[in-house]
Design a protein around this motif. Sequence first.
Motif, PDB file in Angstrom:
ATOM      1  N   TYR A  64      -2.036   0.427  -5.013  1.00  0.00           N
ATOM      2  CA  TYR A  64      -2.943   1.573  -4.964  1.00  0.00           C
ATOM      3  C   TYR A  64      -3.079   2.089  -3.530  1.00  0.00           C
ATOM      4  O   TYR A  64      -2.999   3.296  -3.282  1.00  0.00           O
ATOM      5  CB  TYR A  64      -4.313   1.166  -5.511  1.00  0.00           C
ATOM      6  N   THR A  65      -3.267   1.162  -2.586  1.00  0.00           N
ATOM      7  CA  THR A  65      -3.421   1.564  -1.188  1.00  0.00           C
ATOM      8  C   THR A  65      -2.153   2.223  -0.668  1.00  0.00           C
ATOM      9  O   THR A  65      -2.210   3.240   0.020  1.00  0.00           O
ATOM     10  CB  THR A  65      -3.779   0.345  -0.323  1.00  0.00           C
ATOM     11  N   THR A  66      -1.008   1.665  -1.000  1.00  0.00           N
ATOM     12  CA  THR A  66       0.263   2.238  -0.557  1.00  0.00           C
ATOM     13  C   THR A  66       0.461   3.642  -1.111  1.00  0.00           C
ATOM     14  O   THR A  66       0.833   4.562  -0.382  1.00  0.00           O
ATOM     15  CB  THR A  66       1.437   1.340  -0.985  1.00  0.00           C
ATOM     16  N   ASN A  67       0.217   3.816  -2.387  1.00  0.00           N
ATOM     17  CA  ASN A  67       0.492   5.101  -3.037  1.00  0.00           C
ATOM     18  C   ASN A  67      -0.528   6.178  -2.712  1.00  0.00           C
ATOM     19  O   ASN A  67      -0.181   7.360  -2.679  1.00  0.00           O
ATOM     20  CB  ASN A  67       0.565   4.910  -4.555  1.00  0.00           C
ATOM     21  N   ARG A  68      -1.769   5.810  -2.470  1.00  0.00           N
ATOM     22  CA  ARG A  68      -2.815   6.810  -2.294  1.00  0.00           C
ATOM     23  C   ARG A  68      -3.291   7.006  -0.854  1.00  0.00           C
ATOM     24  O   ARG A  68      -3.923   8.007  -0.554  1.00  0.00           O
ATOM     25  CB  ARG A  68      -4.028   6.431  -3.145  1.00  0.00           C
TER      26      ARG A  68
END
Length: 141
Positions: A64-68
């Motif tokens: 989630y952190t990587t993508n957003r």
Amino acid sequence: MGILARTAYWVEWWHRFGPASGNEPKLGDPFGRYVITTFVKGTNMGPYEAARHIPGVSGHELSYTTNRHFSIVLLNEAIADLVNAHAQLDISQAWGDGTAVAADGTHMDTYLDNLLAETSVRSSRAGTSRCSRSRTCWAST
């Protein structure tokens, strides 16, 4: 990961990351999450593989952190912060202003799948050339 966390604390490069909307991140610990995510991306581990080895974080959280919260533009800004901070160090300034690069031509063997490795025209071997004067001078031979 400790060195990564220290540089994030001192240089504050982690402030470059966040939601694409520009709002404040709604993560419980954005500093910790961004440091761990940067480590995972830098070591080329997947989020779920990293979660198996790093206690207290799940693969979903890292994904989630990587993508957003991460993008190439934001990573380049964080890299620029680190390079600029490094250039301000006394040891970096002792080597000059960074406008010149020199290589002494010494061949250094590397693994074939290394990003710095290229086949030398002179020796027909894979490797790199060692530099004699600069902080950013890995020139391929």
